[in-house]
Enzyme design. Structure first.
Site, short mmCIF file in Angstrom:
data_model
loop_
_atom_site.label_atom_id
_atom_site.label_comp_id
_atom_site.label_asym_id
_atom_site.label_seq_id
_atom_site.Cartn_x
_atom_site.Cartn_y
_atom_site.Cartn_z
N GLY A 1 -1.26 -0.87 -6.63
CA GLY A 1 -0.42 -2.10 -6.09
C GLY A 1 -0.71 -2.08 -4.53
O GLY A 1 -0.02 -2.67 -3.57
N THR A 2 -1.52 -1.00 -3.99
CA THR A 2 -1.94 -1.11 -2.71
C THR A 2 -2.88 -2.10 -2.14
O THR A 2 -3.16 -2.26 -0.93
CB THR A 2 -2.25 0.14 -2.21
OG1 THR A 2 -3.27 0.68 -3.13
CG2 THR A 2 -1.14 1.40 -1.88
N LYS B 1 -6.22 -2.61 -3.68
CA LYS B 1 -7.60 -2.36 -3.83
C LYS B 1 -8.49 -3.64 -4.61
O LYS B 1 -9.42 -3.82 -4.11
CB LYS B 1 -7.63 -1.16 -4.70
CG LYS B 1 -7.10 -0.12 -4.25
CD LYS B 1 -7.14 1.22 -5.10
CE LYS B 1 -6.37 1.10 -6.56
NZ LYS B 1 -5.06 0.88 -6.39
N GLU C 1 30.65 10.05 -5.26
CA GLU C 1 29.31 9.23 -4.31
C GLU C 1 29.81 9.59 -2.83
O GLU C 1 29.05 9.68 -1.87
CB GLU C 1 29.31 7.78 -4.58
CG GLU C 1 28.88 7.58 -5.88
CD GLU C 1 27.52 7.91 -6.06
OE1 GLU C 1 26.70 8.16 -5.18
OE2 GLU C 1 27.06 8.20 -7.38
N ASP D 1 21.19 14.96 -9.99
CA ASP D 1 21.13 15.88 -8.66
C ASP D 1 20.49 17.10 -8.89
O ASP D 1 19.74 17.46 -8.03
CB ASP D 1 22.54 16.02 -7.94
CG ASP D 1 23.28 14.42 -8.19
OD1 ASP D 1 22.64 13.60 -7.86
OD2 ASP D 1 24.46 14.13 -8.02
P1 ADP Z 1 -4.31 -2.49 -6.97
O1 ADP Z 1 -4.51 -1.65 -5.80
O2 ADP Z 1 -3.45 -1.79 -7.86
O3 ADP Z 1 -5.49 -3.10 -7.33
P2 ADP Z 1 -3.80 -5.26 -6.27
O4 ADP Z 1 -5.05 -5.37 -5.16
O5 ADP Z 1 -3.97 -5.86 -7.57
O6 ADP Z 1 -3.28 -3.73 -6.32
O7 ADP Z 1 -2.54 -5.78 -5.77
C1 ADP Z 1 -1.62 -6.51 -6.48
C2 ADP Z 1 -1.01 -7.83 -5.56
O8 ADP Z 1 0.01 -6.94 -4.66
C3 ADP Z 1 -1.71 -8.49 -4.84
O9 ADP Z 1 -2.24 -9.70 -5.54
C4 ADP Z 1 -1.02 -9.06 -3.71
O10 ADP Z 1 -0.39 -10.10 -3.82
C5 ADP Z 1 -0.02 -7.78 -3.39
N1 ADP Z 1 -0.72 -6.95 -2.48
C6 ADP Z 1 -1.20 -5.70 -2.58
N2 ADP Z 1 -1.62 -5.00 -1.44
C7 ADP Z 1 -1.46 -5.88 -0.79
C8 ADP Z 1 -1.99 -5.86 1.02
N3 ADP Z 1 -2.35 -4.94 1.46
N4 ADP Z 1 -1.71 -7.16 1.58
C9 ADP Z 1 -1.22 -8.02 0.92
N5 ADP Z 1 -0.85 -8.29 -0.40
C10 ADP Z 1 -0.88 -6.99 -1.09
ZN ZN Z 2 25.07 12.38 -7.57
#
Ligand code: ADP
Ligand code: ZN
Ligand code: MG
Length: 583
Positions: free
Chosen positions: A180-181, A183, A399, A479
């Site tokens: 999700g970064t 790539k 808490e 915890d």
């Molecule tokens: P992965 O690194 O797992 O391939 P993706 O490129 O598929 O991740 O990212 C999934 C979605 O998350 C993208 O389609 C976009 O909408 C959002 N996203 C992830 N990273 C970014 C980023 N650096 N800038 C903008 N959007 C991002």
């Molecule tokens: Zn606790």
């Protein structure tokens, strides 16, 4: 057939009785008689042109005699032949139908067989993707990676500049980073920017049902790519094929290894500067086969990390472009609230907020919707609020214990909110904002680690102080788990204990079941193991003691905070600190 036709004509006339027929024959009114023994009838043609069928007995002699005596011409028709012809025609028709049906089926199955055989070849997916709308400005928060890839784009656009200076165009670029970064997004952006054909394929698609097809697909992909050079070939999630060969229990997977071998061969087969750049993405670089990452193959590795706070602001801004945000929304603030979020998480946050806004019939997305979305993402869906007041009171003390200890310790993370509203992951919870350095650089000090232990045990400490050692609950088990893990790491990996600056264990992640089966043994003596356990226990014990002493002297304050929490159900970090007089 002809008999059939006749029959129709003959039947047109009204019937004539047998005796009447005999009389008519005697009176010479009949022109012609056709006897059909097989059908037990006689076809009569009268002088006046009438034609009539008359039924007769099976061995009828009377008609014969009458015809003879009156001199009427009589022929015997072999009805069986007619019948046979008719049967034959019917049979032929059926055979014809079967043949047509069969040939249809055969043609269909031949088509299917053809598809199976030419399968690696005729994949529509191997067409270059066109009209990719993604640009570099859509990818934010991972600037280093972006810059490196911009360089690749320059390679593709003006290769002469580089070739003239003797520089080699990279063959393979490996994007590595958590899920999700961005790539995949980055790869698409390169293709969009470079304006060259972009072949994209998930590695798992290589590995197919039929043996050998994986390899043939690789071959095919590269053949097409070379035809279209300069171009980019993107293989997503390459760890699906690029795993270490022959690793783990039971050895490797033949099909996958064959595919990987083919990939390696193809990469060696490129001539230099052929203009085909192979791009691959994975979140498991540690499991990749080393042959894949050696120079000449994926010779560039680009790490794509989680975005820092500034990056998160930029990513939020990208995704806010297409969504109506209320003026009150400050993206800087939301970036500080979301440490550790990936680009995909941030996109999801805005999306969830948009869904909430739509459900609440709002015209734009406001802070309230973002807050709700954040809750939902981090803690899951909300459950029914707690009812039982005795239980609720105990949970409130637990808490408040966590939150108060955290507010009292300078090295601890800041309290973001305390709430008694359950979410599906937790009954009630206290949420913290991680320290900036910690989330951006992954740096943990010894004091912050210990403070985390104290905060984690604050819940149990409060229960024990208020309800006594026999009335404490198992609610603290989560915890304790966290304490055990952190304390162990402090001792065996971080060098935060009296055992000294030694890494006694590696980061614990077993990727291949039993990869290191034979070489696995703790890297220390049994007595050291004993010492580690002692150190861990000492750490946990002293953390609990510190939490107890912090809370013991503030019994009245705890009671007041619990009253406020039960009253208001949710206290924000600021509200909590101001109630505790700690601002
Ligand atoms: P992965 O690194 O797992 O391939 P993706 O490129 O598929 O991740 O990212 C999934 C979605 O998350 C993208 O389609 C976009 O909408 C959002 N996203 C992830 N990273 C970014 C980023 N650096 N800038 C903008 N959007 C991002
Ligand atoms: Zn606790
Ligand atoms: Mg991806």
């Amino acid at each position: 057939m002809s008999g059939f036709f006749f029959q129709k004509l003959w039947k047109k006339e009204k019937g004539v009785s047998y005796s009447r027929l005999l009389r008519d024959i005697d009176n010479k009114k009949v022109k012609q008689l056709d006897l059909v023994p097989a059908r037990r009838e006689v076809r009569v043609e009268y002088d006046d042109g009438r034609r009539i069928n008359v039924p007769i007995f099976s061995n009828d002699n009377q008609i014969l005699r009458a015809a003879e005596s009156s001199g009427t011409p009589l022929t015997v028709v072999d009805g069986r032949r007619e019948q046979a012809i008719r049967d034959l025609a019917g049979t032929l028709l059926i055979v014809l139908l079967v043949v047509i049906g069969l040939s249809f089926l055969l043609r269909r199955s031949a088509q299917i067989a053809n598809q199976a055989l030419g399968f690696g070849r005729s994949q529509p997916r191997l067409k270059p993707q066109e009209d990719l709308q993604v640009r570099f400005e859509d990818v934010e928060g991972i600037n280093d990676a972006r810059q490196e890839l911009e360089e690749v784009v320059t390679f593709l656009r003006q290769p002469e500049t580089f070739i003239r200076l003797g520089a080699k165009i990279p063959r393979g670029v490996l994007l590595v980073g958590p899920p999700g970064t961005g790539k995949t997004l980055l790869a698409k952006a390169i293709a969009g920017e470079a304006g060259v054909p972009f072949f994209s394929m998930a590695a798992s698609e290589f590995v197919e049902l039929f043996v050998g097809v994986g390899a043939s697909r690789v071959r095919d992909l590269f053949r097409q790519a070379k035809d279209k050079a300069p171009c980019i070939v993107f293989i997503d999630e390459i760890d699906a094929v690029g795993r270490q060969r022959g690793a783990g229990i039971g050895g490797g997977n033949d099909e996958r290894e064959q595919t990987l071998n083919q990939l390696l061969t193809e990469m060696d087969g490129f001539e230099e500067n052929s203009g085909v750049i192979l791009l691959a993405a994975t979140n498991r670089a540690d499991v990749l086969d080393t042959a894949l990452t050696r120079p000449g193959r994926f010779d560039r590795r680009i790490d794509v990390g989680l975005p820092d706070r500034r990056g998160r602001v930029a990513i939020l801004a990208v995704h806010a472009r297409s969504r109506p945000l209320a003026l009150e929304v400050n993206l800087e603030y939301w970036a500080t609230r979301t440490p550790g979020f990936s680009g995909a998480d941030l996109a999801n946050l805005l999306n969830e907020a948009a869904i909430l806004a739509a459900r609440q019939d709002k015209a734009e997305i406001g802070d309230a919707q973002l807050e709700g979305a954040l809750e939902r993402i981090t803690m899951g869906l909300s459950n029914r609020p707690l009812q039982d007041s005795a239980k609720k009171r105990l949970i409130a003390y637990h808490e408040v214990g966590h939150a108060l200890v955290a507010s009292l310790l300078p090295a601890a993370n800041k309290v973001d909110k305390v709430t008694l509203l359950p979410r599906n992951k937790a009954g009630a919870y206290t949420r913290f904002i991680p320290d900036q350095d910690q989330s951006d650089y992954g740096l943990l000090t010894r004091s912050s680690c210990f403070a985390n232990l104290v905060v984690a045990l604050g819940g149990r400490a409060a229960e024990q102080i208020v309800f006594g050692p026999l009335e404490v609950t198992q609610g603290a088990s989560g915890d304790f788990q966290m304490v055990a893990q952190l304390a162990r790491e402090m001792v065996t990996r971080f060098g935060f204990s009296a055992l000294g600056p030694l890494a006694l264990e590696g980061p614990g992640s077993e990727v291949f079941l039993g990869r290191d089966w034979f070489s696995r043994r703790p890297g220390y003596a049994e007595s050291t193991g004993q010492a580690i356990d002692d150190q861990i226990r000492t750490l946990a014990k002293s953390a609990l003691d510190q939490a107890m002493s912090l809370l013991n002297s503030r019994r009245q304050l705890m009671d007041d905070l619990v009253e406020a929490l039960i009253e208001e159900e949710t206290l924000s970090g600021e509200r909590f600190r101001s109630l505790a007089g700690l601002t």
